[in-house]
Design a protein around this motif. Structure first.
Motif, PDB file in Angstrom:
ATOM      1  N   CYS A   1       0.555   3.743   5.507  1.00 38.95           N
ATOM      2  CA  CYS A   1       1.516   2.660   5.377  1.00 38.95           C
ATOM      3  C   CYS A   1       3.115   3.116   5.192  1.00 38.95           C
ATOM      4  CB  CYS A   1       1.187   2.037   4.081  1.00 38.95           C
ATOM      5  SG  CYS A   1      -0.244   1.106   4.365  1.00 38.95           S
TER       6      CYS A   1
ATOM      7  N   HIS B   1      -6.333   4.496   6.147  1.00 42.95           N
ATOM      8  CA  HIS B   1      -5.809   3.304   5.268  1.00 42.95           C
ATOM      9  C   HIS B   1      -6.992   2.743   4.579  1.00 42.95           C
ATOM     10  CE1 HIS B   1      -3.845  -0.148   4.035  1.00 42.95           C
ATOM     11  NE2 HIS B   1      -4.594  -0.968   4.802  1.00 42.95           N
TER      12      HIS B   1
ATOM     13  N   CYS C   1       0.909  -1.327   0.095  1.00 45.12           N
ATOM     14  CA  CYS C   1      -0.012  -0.060   0.102  1.00 45.12           C
ATOM     15  C   CYS C   1       0.888   1.324  -0.087  1.00 45.12           C
ATOM     16  CB  CYS C   1      -0.898  -0.070   1.395  1.00 45.12           C
ATOM     17  SG  CYS C   1      -2.159   1.467   1.474  1.00 45.12           S
TER      18      CYS C   1
ATOM     19  N   CYS D   1      -0.184   4.398   0.750  1.00 45.16           N
ATOM     20  CA  CYS D   1      -0.968   5.371   1.399  1.00 45.16           C
ATOM     21  C   CYS D   1      -0.019   6.164   2.458  1.00 45.16           C
ATOM     22  CB  CYS D   1      -2.376   5.077   2.024  1.00 45.16           C
ATOM     23  SG  CYS D   1      -2.014   4.283   3.733  1.00 45.16           S
TER      24      CYS D   1
HETATM   25 ZN   LIG Z   1      -2.122   2.064   3.633  1.00 43.05          ZN
END
Ligand SMILES: [Zn+2]
Ligand SMILES: CO[C@@H]1O[C@H](CNc2nc3cc4c(=O)[nH]c(N)nc4cc3[nH]2)[C@H]2OC(C)(C)O[C@@H]12
Length: 373
Positions: free
Chosen positions: A310, A336, A305, A307
């Motif tokens: 993360c 998330h 991921c 984002c």
């Molecule tokens: Zn994430």
């Protein structure tokens, strides 16, 4: 025109469609996932974060906002967009489902539904006209007709009578609609798992020419194969040039399987709700970050991921916050999970563009663990 759907193409491998929905508060590509903001907030997220997440349409709710703070306050504030400082699109559910899922002492009459306020216990009455008045006050871009979402399972006779009343209520909603120039009203197809009733409901509503159609009465406890079968014999009765919205559906597999069966719009409390008890959606399946096994795990929630959660926070840190009931922990898991589903729908749209959604489904299900016996 309040709401306009632009059909772009169909995936060659499945029944999925790529489209664009145009609203007075912006346009968005479909299939899309809509975060739920029942009480005029997507819980723990700011409007700026929703924009950062590429959420371009969110949900709110007639029933809940009618009870608290009251739709007249929101009307005086200049409408829901202004009240919550959100300039993207807003879809409001009509209260039909909430009356049936939240309240007891329901008495359904032709006029409308008598029930008890699930917070104060006072007796209330909601009708197609009242539901439209509340949504007109909220000023949502997409409003839902007032319908009955019957309990699951329901007998054929009960379902037939309910479908016919929901169609009469839909007609009354169209009559009571004050601002068709700026607010789109979607009809809601009912009929349970009875193919003839789903067809009757869809044909009744299509004859009233709504700007969009929702498939209701699902995600109410039925097995996933029942939902998929109902979609297979319902979406073909809906016009190709109008959006189709599957209400209350939000797990990754159901989003993909719904898109494959011709659904364009989805909403569910799932990603935000499970985030608040420390459960995250990842490319390898669900991860309960509050579990002890992550106490010294300094890696991201999901290494696949990208984002900002993360990239900057570890499972150990997020677990610690959740265990201490720290609000920031819920903000991280919520951000998330919303990123995961919004990003999943971007990948679904990409797969449709490249005519490979069937292949994408197989790869995703394998990785997420849905194919495990
Ligand atoms: Zn994430
Ligand atoms: C998976 O989350 C649970 O499942 C519910 C979502 N499932 C759902 N099916 C729906 C059907 C209708 C409908 O027929 N008509 C109208 N007007 N709105 C609807 C809204 C709906 N939402 C969530 O609702 C609770 C909170 C009960 O648990 C969640």
């Amino acid at each position: 025109m309040a709401i306009r759907y632009e059909f772009i193409k169909q995936d060659k491998q499945t029944g999925a469609r790529l489209g664009i929905v145009h609203t007075p508060h912006g346009s968005f590509e479909t299939p899309t996932f809509m975060p739920v903001g029942t009480l005029a907030t997507v819980k723990t997220m700011s409007p700026e974060e929703l924009t950062e997440l590429n959420a371009n349409i969110i949900l709110s709710n007639t029933y809940h906002l009618w009870l608290r703070p009251g739709h007249e306050i929101i009307r005086e504030a200049g409408g829901l967009h202004k009240f919550m400082n959100w300039d993207g699109a807003i879809l409001t559910d009509s209260g039909g489902f909430q009356v049936f899922s939240l309240s007891d002492l329901r008495d359904i009459q032709e006029e409308g539904v008598h029930f008890r306020n699930h917070i104060s216990g006072e007796k209330l009455f909601l009708s197609p006209e009242k539901a439209m008045d509340i949504q007109n006050a909220l000023g949502s871009d997409i409003m839902m007709a007032f319908d009955e979402c019957p309990p699951y399972p329901a007998t054929y006779d009960y379902m037939k009578a309910s479908v016919e009343r929901t169609s009469r209520w839909a007609e009354r909603c169209l009559t009571a609609h004050a601002r068709p120039d700026v607010q789109g009203l979607f009809g809601i197809v009912q009929g349970g798992e009875f193919e003839d009733l789903r067809k009757q409901s869809a044909q009744d509503l299509v004859s009233m020419d709504f700007p969009g159609y929702a498939v209701g009465g699902l995600s109410v406890g039925e097995p996933k194969d029942v939902m998929n079968r109902v979609l297979e014999f319902t979406t073909p009765w809906l016009p190709q040039d109008k959006p189709r919205y599957l209400m209350g559906v939000g797990s990754p597999d159901s989003l993909i399987d719904g898109a494959i069966r011709g659904i364009d719009m989805f909403d569910c409390v799932l990603p935000t709700r499970i985030a608040r008890n420390g459960t995250c959606m990842t490319s390898k399946g669900r991860l309960v970050v509050r579990n002890a096994q992550y106490a010294r795990d300094f890696g991201p929630i999901d290494e696949n991921c990208d984002c900002k959660v993360c990239k900057n926070y570890s499972r150990a840190y997020i677990r610690h916050l959740i265990k201490c009931n720290e609000t920031f922990g819920f903000r991280l898991t919520t951000y998330h999970n919303l990123h995961f589903l919004i990003e999943l729908m971007r990948k679904v749209r990409e797969a449709i563009k490249e005519d490979r959604l069937g292949d994408f489904r197989d790869e995703f299900f394998e990785s997420y663990g849905f194919n495990k016996p």
